[in-house]
Structures are given as structure tokens and as C-alpha cells.
Design a protein around this motif. Structure first.
Motif, PDB file in Angstrom:
ATOM      1  N   ARG A 147       4.994  15.177  43.757  1.00  0.00           N
ATOM      2  CA  ARG A 147       6.409  14.821  43.650  1.00  0.00           C
ATOM      3  C   ARG A 147       7.012  14.853  45.048  1.00  0.00           C
ATOM      4  N   TYR A 159      19.203  18.930  46.100  1.00  0.00           N
ATOM      5  CA  TYR A 159      18.225  19.471  45.167  1.00  0.00           C
ATOM      6  C   TYR A 159      16.808  19.100  45.614  1.00  0.00           C
ATOM      7  N   ASP A 211      12.201  13.461  41.238  1.00  0.00           N
ATOM      8  CA  ASP A 211      13.171  14.064  40.313  1.00  0.00           C
ATOM      9  C   ASP A 211      14.589  13.707  40.755  1.00  0.00           C
ATOM     10  N   HIS A 213      17.215  14.651  39.009  1.00  0.00           N
ATOM     11  CA  HIS A 213      17.960  15.874  38.653  1.00  0.00           C
ATOM     12  C   HIS A 213      19.357  15.595  38.118  1.00  0.00           C
ATOM     13  N   GLU A 237      12.382  11.292  37.136  1.00  0.00           N
ATOM     14  CA  GLU A 237      12.720  12.333  36.165  1.00  0.00           C
ATOM     15  C   GLU A 237      14.227  12.528  36.081  1.00  0.00           C
ATOM     16  N   ASP A 238      14.714  12.804  34.874  1.00  0.00           N
ATOM     17  CA  ASP A 238      16.136  13.075  34.645  1.00  0.00           C
ATOM     18  C   ASP A 238      17.037  12.132  35.440  1.00  0.00           C
ATOM     19  N   GLU A 263      13.500  18.671  30.403  1.00  0.00           N
ATOM     20  CA  GLU A 263      13.301  20.079  30.758  1.00  0.00           C
ATOM     21  C   GLU A 263      14.449  20.958  30.276  1.00  0.00           C
ATOM     22  N   ARG A 284       9.583  16.126  28.841  1.00  0.00           N
ATOM     23  CA  ARG A 284       9.437  17.238  29.790  1.00  0.00           C
ATOM     24  C   ARG A 284       9.575  18.616  29.154  1.00  0.00           C
TER      25      ARG A 284
END
Ligand code: GCO
Ligand code: MG
Length: 403
Positions: A147, A159, A211, A213, A237-238, A263, A284
Motif C-alpha cells: 500500500r 493520514y 487508502d 480513508h 480503499e474507503d 473496516e 474489509r
């Protein structure tokens, strides 16, 4: 067989972890993880005050009935604290059950479906040059999937870019969360340039992940996904907060970059629309925040019907107990995708001795009966709880945003 006692152990070997230990009249004990980053004491109190008294005297082999009791019986069902505490009980009961059978937990789930669990590591850098160095380092360690997160010009802290490298820890010590600045335009401009340079440097032989986030709106996420298509990411992701599951439809209409979400979900109800409408590619959720092995198995079975594969959360704020359980789950689950593996610090590994091991990009849970993770209580007692919180984010004009 009866549960004779249970206790909660809170320890901070570099970061806070909450562990539930269940003891039985047969001398076999089991442990489960109940850590929620920044809300650790809520879970510890919930277990000690509301769960442990109800466990004493029950047959620990009835993990399904105990799960239903803790889910239905609470009346105020679901929520991250409740589901995390149910997960801790569930992990400890599966640990006991597998120890009783003299087998590693994955054998009770249906045995190994693969020889090892593909994991991805985290390459974090303040700028592209640092990210390149980190990817090279992870490749040298044997990782096949990595990642990549980078600092964004114009933003001081973002982040995914931590103080440390191998043991990235985003929570800061103190009684109140730190505030960080977020600005979307700079991020949207910078991220495709980053991945262009990464593919130019490393080619397409390594899987790259990213990600977001939760920081984009659906239309911004659609733009990002589209702009990253030439670099063939394993996933983003997200991309946007997913409380509104329908909003993923818009992203899907615009991009074929695969999407991973879940997640922060705590039950199957948070993802059933995303799964049934095939709005995501990877789920996730993991054994910790989504109700243990008993519940995650249901989510994975639903996902399998719709070509959605698993990609369990595995950040450092999930203790090695969660990692151990996740690896048994991953070794078995038919629709496995990938497992996140953010390495724990040596202090954490010493408090939680474990049977899982890493080899050339894959983790294996080991053959120890149970889930294969223990807690050294004497060592744990040397690291008392220390308040720490994840940062919060604001836009340039002060508006609260998602960190
Ligand atoms: C990830 C996660 C973590 C979370 C952390 C919060 O993909 O690993 O997004 O980095 O921020 O688990 O406690
Ligand atoms: Mg994440």
C-alpha cells in the motif's frame, strides 16, 4: 464443561490493547481482542460490567448460542463497542474449542484452502522519493503487495504518513485528539502523479494499493478512481464514507478501479447492499470490529455469492490476537482476497507471543492448537494504559471533516 472465570487485561506496549481471557473448569483458557482505537476503556468496562457476569457457568463450546445471547439479549443491538466485545468473547471461545480439539483453529472452519495468506504491507513517505525507498524496502523483505501513502504538497500531516516507518501508529498520546488540516484539491492532483512515478519505477509486477480513508465525496472519489485506472491498482480503499451505501453506485458508474470498504463496519447490515449490488470488490471487515469469527463467516458467505472477496483490516491497533484469528479465517475462507499486515512493534510482539509467521509475501497462522496467540500477563502489567486518540481533520475554513 463450564466457564469458571474471565478477566480483562488492558496493556500499552507502545499502544493500548484490551484483551479478554476466559478460563474453564478443564484448565483450558482462551483469549480474545477487544481493542477499539481511542475508545479502549469503553470496551474494557462493557466486558467487565456487562458481559463477564453473564458468561460464568456457561458451556464454552456453545459459541453460537453465546453469540446470539450477547447480540439479541442486549436489546440495544449492534454498535462498535457491543460488536467488538462480542468478538472478544467469540475469539476466546474458538480458541478454547480448537485447543480442546487439539487442532489449529483453521481446521475447525473447514481446513486450509491455500498454502499461505497473501498480505500487503505499508509504504509511507513524506514525498514520492520516500515512498519509492519504502516500496523497495518492502520488496526486499519479500512483499508482493504494498500500500502506498504519501504526504501531499501544501498539507502538513496526512493520514497514512506516520512518524515511524515499519510500525506506523496514528494515535497521539494525550487527553484530547490532535487536529489536522485537510484539503481535497491538492490530494486529487497529487495522487495520480504519485502512482505514475511508482509504476514507472517498479513496473506492474508488484500489486499496489491505496487508502483514501473516507476523505472524498462520491463524485471526487469517482474522479480519483478514473485517474488511477492506467496504474491498475489492486484497490482503492474507503473512497467515501459508506454510511450511505447507495452513494457507491455513482463511483461504480465512472470507474473500474476496484473498491474495498468495511473496516469501520460492525455487522453484515452495514455492507449487505454494497455486496448484493456488487458496488464493492473487497469487504474489509475483520474478526475484531465485526462480531468475531462467527459473524465474519456470515459476511464472507454472503459476499461469495456476489463475487466480493475478503480483504481484512489488519492495522497495528488490532492486537496480534486479531491477526492470529484473521489468519486462520483467511487460510480457510473460499473467497479470500488479501490480508492487511501492518507489523506490530517488538514490545507488542513480546507481550503477545504468536505462532503466525511471514514468508516471501505470505503469512501462515501456524499449527499450534487454538488461534496460536498468547498473552504474557506479567509483561503486560508493566505497560499501564495511556490515553491516546486518532487525529481529527478540518478543512481550511475550519469545517470538520473525516480524518
Ligand atoms: C487501515 C486503516 C487504519 C485506521 C486505523 C484506525 O487501512 O489500516 O485505515 O490505518 O486508520 O485502524 O484505528
Ligand atoms: Mg483503511
Amino acid at each position: 464443561m463450564k466457564i469458571t472465570g474471565a478477566k480483562v487485561i488492558v496493556t500499552c506496549p507502545g499502544r493500548n490493547f484490551v484483551t479478554l481471557k476466559i478460563e474453564t473448569d478443564q484448565g483450558i483458557s482462551g483469549i480474545g481482542d477487544a481493542t477499539i482505537n481511542g475508545r479502549e476503556l469503553a470496551a474494557a468496562t462493557y466486558l467487565a460490567e456487562h458481559v463477564i457476569p453473564a458468561l460464568i457457568g456457561r458451556d464454552p463450546r456453545q459459541s453460537e448460542d453465546i453469540w446470539q445471547y450477547l447480540y439479541r439479549g442486549v436489546y440495544w443491538r449492534r454498535g462498535s463497542v457491543t460488536m467488538t466485545c462480542i468478538a472478544a468473547v467469540d475469539m476466546a471461545l474458538w480458541d478454547i474449542k480448537a485447543k480442546l480439539a487439539g487442532m489449529p483453529l483453521y481446521q475447525l472452519l473447514g481446513g486450509a484452502s491455500r498454502t499461505g495468506v497473501l498480505v500487503y504491507g505499508h509504504a509511507n513517505g513524506r514525498d514520492t522519493a520516500e515512498v519509492i525507498d519504502e516500496i523497495a524496502r518492502y520488496q526486499a523483505m519479500g512483499y508482493r503487495a504494498i500500500r502506498a501513502q504519501s504526504g501531499v504538497p501544501g498539507l502538513e500531516e496526512v493520514y497514512g504518513v506516520g512518524k515511524g516507518k515499519l510500525f506506523y501508529e496514528p494515535a497521539d498520546r494525550g487527553a484530547v485528539a490532535k487536529e489536522a488540516l485537510w484539503s481535497t484539491p491538492e490530494y486529487l492532483d497529487h495522487t495520480p502523479v504519485l502512482f505514475d512515478k511508482l509504476r514507472e519505477k517498479f513496473g506492474f509486477g508488484v500489486e499496489l494499493l491505496h487508502d483514501v480513508h473516507h476523505r472524498l465525496t462520491p463524485i471526487e472519489a469517482a474522479r480519483l478512481g478514473k485517474s488511477l485506472e492506467p496504474y491498475r491498482l489492486f484497490w482503492i480503499e474507503d473512497p467515501t464514507p459508506a454510511e450511505n451505501q447507495e452513494s457507491l453506485r455513482l463511483i461504480r458508474q465512472h470507474t473500474v478501479t476496484p473498491i474495498a470498504i468495511g473496516e469501520v463496519f460492525d455487522s453484515i447490515h452495514d455492507s449487505h447492499q454494497l455486496i448484493k449490488e456488487q458496488l464493492i470488490d473487497y469487504i474489509r471487515s475483520t474478526v475484531l470490529h465485526a462480531g468475531g469469527i462467527t459473524h465474519l463467516r456470515r459476511i464472507a458467505d454472503l459476499a461469495a455469492l456476489y463475487h466480493v472477496r475478503t480483504g481484512c483490516h489488519g492495522a497495528t491497533d488490532l492486537s496480534p490476537i486479531t491477526m492470529g484469528c484473521a489468519l486462520h479465517f483467511d487460510l480457510w475462507v473460499p473467497n479470500f482476497g488479501i490480508q492487511e499486515y501492518m507489523r506490530h512493534s517488538p514490545e507488542t510482539d513480546a507481550v503477545f507471543p504468536h505462532a503466525y509467521s511471514f514468508d516471501t509475501g505470505y503469512l501462515h497462522p501456524g499449527e499450534t492448537p487454538g488461534h496460536g496467540v498468547e498473552i504474557d500477563e506479567t509483561l503486560a502489567a508493566r505497560y499501564p494504559y495511556q490515553a491516546a486518540y486518532l487525529p481529527v481533520a478540518r478543512l481550511r475554513d475550519g469545517t470538520m471533516w473525516n480524518w
